[in-house]
Scaffold this motif. Sequence first.
Motif, PDB file in Angstrom:
ATOM      1  N   TYR A   1     -48.040 -33.605  44.697  1.00  0.00           N
ATOM      2  CA  TYR A   1     -49.389 -33.061  44.865  1.00  0.00           C
ATOM      3  C   TYR A   1     -49.380 -31.837  45.786  1.00  0.00           C
ATOM      4  O   TYR A   1     -49.999 -30.806  45.487  1.00  0.00           O
ATOM      5  CB  TYR A   1     -50.334 -34.123  45.446  1.00  0.00           C
ATOM      6  CG  TYR A   1     -51.620 -33.503  45.943  1.00  0.00           C
ATOM      7  CD1 TYR A   1     -52.636 -33.177  45.055  1.00  0.00           C
ATOM      8  CD2 TYR A   1     -51.778 -33.210  47.293  1.00  0.00           C
ATOM      9  CE1 TYR A   1     -53.795 -32.570  45.504  1.00  0.00           C
ATOM     10  CE2 TYR A   1     -52.937 -32.594  47.753  1.00  0.00           C
ATOM     11  CZ  TYR A   1     -53.944 -32.273  46.853  1.00  0.00           C
ATOM     12  OH  TYR A   1     -55.087 -31.653  47.306  1.00  0.00           O
ATOM     13  N   ALA A   2     -48.669 -31.944  46.906  1.00  0.00           N
ATOM     14  CA  ALA A   2     -48.727 -30.895  47.916  1.00  0.00           C
ATOM     15  C   ALA A   2     -47.894 -29.671  47.561  1.00  0.00           C
ATOM     16  O   ALA A   2     -48.255 -28.544  47.934  1.00  0.00           O
ATOM     17  CB  ALA A   2     -48.269 -31.444  49.268  1.00  0.00           C
ATOM     18  N   THR A   3     -46.783 -29.866  46.834  1.00  0.00           N
ATOM     19  CA  THR A   3     -45.821 -28.770  46.710  1.00  0.00           C
ATOM     20  C   THR A   3     -45.466 -28.361  45.291  1.00  0.00           C
ATOM     21  O   THR A   3     -44.774 -27.352  45.117  1.00  0.00           O
ATOM     22  CB  THR A   3     -44.504 -29.133  47.436  1.00  0.00           C
ATOM     23  OG1 THR A   3     -43.810 -30.163  46.710  1.00  0.00           O
ATOM     24  CG2 THR A   3     -44.760 -29.572  48.861  1.00  0.00           C
ATOM     25  N   MET A   4     -45.905 -29.104  44.276  1.00  0.00           N
ATOM     26  CA  MET A   4     -45.463 -28.810  42.918  1.00  0.00           C
ATOM     27  C   MET A   4     -46.635 -28.791  41.951  1.00  0.00           C
ATOM     28  O   MET A   4     -47.723 -29.284  42.262  1.00  0.00           O
ATOM     29  CB  MET A   4     -44.407 -29.838  42.484  1.00  0.00           C
ATOM     30  CG  MET A   4     -43.213 -29.919  43.436  1.00  0.00           C
ATOM     31  SD  MET A   4     -41.930 -31.086  42.933  1.00  0.00           S
ATOM     32  CE  MET A   4     -41.084 -30.129  41.671  1.00  0.00           C
ATOM     33  N   GLY A   5     -46.401 -28.202  40.791  1.00  0.00           N
ATOM     34  CA  GLY A   5     -47.439 -28.134  39.780  1.00  0.00           C
ATOM     35  C   GLY A   5     -47.681 -29.487  39.139  1.00  0.00           C
ATOM     36  O   GLY A   5     -46.817 -30.366  39.157  1.00  0.00           O
ATOM     37  N   PRO A   6     -48.862 -29.689  38.538  1.00  0.00           N
ATOM     38  CA  PRO A   6     -49.197 -30.992  37.945  1.00  0.00           C
ATOM     39  C   PRO A   6     -48.279 -31.396  36.802  1.00  0.00           C
ATOM     40  O   PRO A   6     -48.118 -32.582  36.527  1.00  0.00           O
ATOM     41  CB  PRO A   6     -50.641 -30.791  37.455  1.00  0.00           C
ATOM     42  CG  PRO A   6     -50.820 -29.311  37.336  1.00  0.00           C
ATOM     43  CD  PRO A   6     -49.963 -28.717  38.401  1.00  0.00           C
ATOM     44  N   GLY A   7     -47.640 -30.433  36.149  1.00  0.00           N
ATOM     45  CA  GLY A   7     -46.755 -30.751  35.039  1.00  0.00           C
ATOM     46  C   GLY A   7     -45.288 -30.825  35.406  1.00  0.00           C
ATOM     47  O   GLY A   7     -44.432 -30.896  34.524  1.00  0.00           O
ATOM     48  N   ALA A   8     -44.967 -30.810  36.708  1.00  0.00           N
ATOM     49  CA  ALA A   8     -43.568 -30.841  37.138  1.00  0.00           C
ATOM     50  C   ALA A   8     -42.872 -32.093  36.618  1.00  0.00           C
ATOM     51  O   ALA A   8     -43.389 -33.206  36.730  1.00  0.00           O
ATOM     52  CB  ALA A   8     -43.480 -30.781  38.659  1.00  0.00           C
TER      53      ALA A   8
END
Length: 312
Positions: free
Chosen positions: A193-200
Amino acid sequence: MSRLTGRAGGPAATPPQPTRELTAVSADGSRLHVEVYGPEGAPAVVLAHGWTCSIPFWAAQIRDLATDHRVIAYDQRGHGRSPLPGPGGYSTDALADDLEAVLGATLAPGEKAVVAGHSMGGMTIMAAAERAGFREHAVAALLCSTGSGRLVAESTVVPLRPSRLRTRLTKAILGARAPLGPVTPLSKKILKYATMGPGAAPERVEVCARVVHACPRPSRVAWSHVLAGLDLSAGVRELTVPAAVIAGTADRLTPPVHARALAAELPQCVGLVELTGTGHMTPVEAPEAVTAKIRDLVTAYARPARTKEEAV
C-alpha cells in the motif's frame, strides 16, 4: 513526457555473483560495501539505492546490464553490508561524500559513468552534483522516484487532503521507531500500500519486503529525519549533466509532482517517463523500463573505458 506500462513477471531476487567486491572509505571514515559486475572496459553504470534498501534491490538491472556493462552498486551507509556510519552520521553531505568515495574507488581518473539513483539514491546524486568527484566521473544521470524537498508535505501515504494534520501523521509514520519485524502477509500488504502500485505482482512485493525489512532500525529512523527536512533545490540546479527522470503514477511516497518539478528545473533534462500504475519501487515494479532508460543514457552519452594500452 511519455507514459509506459511495466511488463508482468518477477525480477530475480538476488544479483549475480559480482566480479569483485571492495570497500570504499568515505570522508568521515565510514566504510561502504561495493560490488562490481560485468566485463572490465565496458561502459560503466553506478547504482545508488534508496532509503531502507540495499544492493539486491537493483537485482533486475544488474542481471541485465552486467552482460555488456561494468555495473557498480553499493550499499548506502547504514544499509545492507555497509555498517552504521562514522562521525559524519546521517546527512545529505554524507550521502554526497559516500558517492564521491565510491566513484573514486571504482573508476579510473577521468573515467565516465552513467549514475542512476532511486529515491534517496536520486537525492544522493542531487547532493553530490556540485562535487568535483561527481563532475569528474558522471556523464549522465537517471533520477527514479525521487524529489528534492517537501517529501512529507507532498506524500499521499496518509489518505487525507493536504493539511498540517496529514503532514504530522506522515512524519510520524515514516519516522516510527517500531521494529518492522518478520515479513508476513500483513506486513507485505502494508508495504505494498505504502510503496507499490495496486497491480504489483506478489513476487515483486516479496522482493521489496525482504529488502526493506532487512534495513537496521537505527539507520531507517535516522534517515527518515534527514529526508523529512530535505531541501536539495540548489543541487538540482547544479546537476548539469544530461538527466532523465522516471516516476510511477501511483507513487504515494514521492508522487509525480516531484518528478515534474525536477524535469522543469534540471538544467539539461532529457526526458520524463511516467509509469502508469506503478508505485515508488520503480526498479522492481517496472524493471524493463528502468533498465531501458539506463541503456538509453549509456548509448547516448557514455563511451567504453580505455584500456591501459590505449591510455599510454
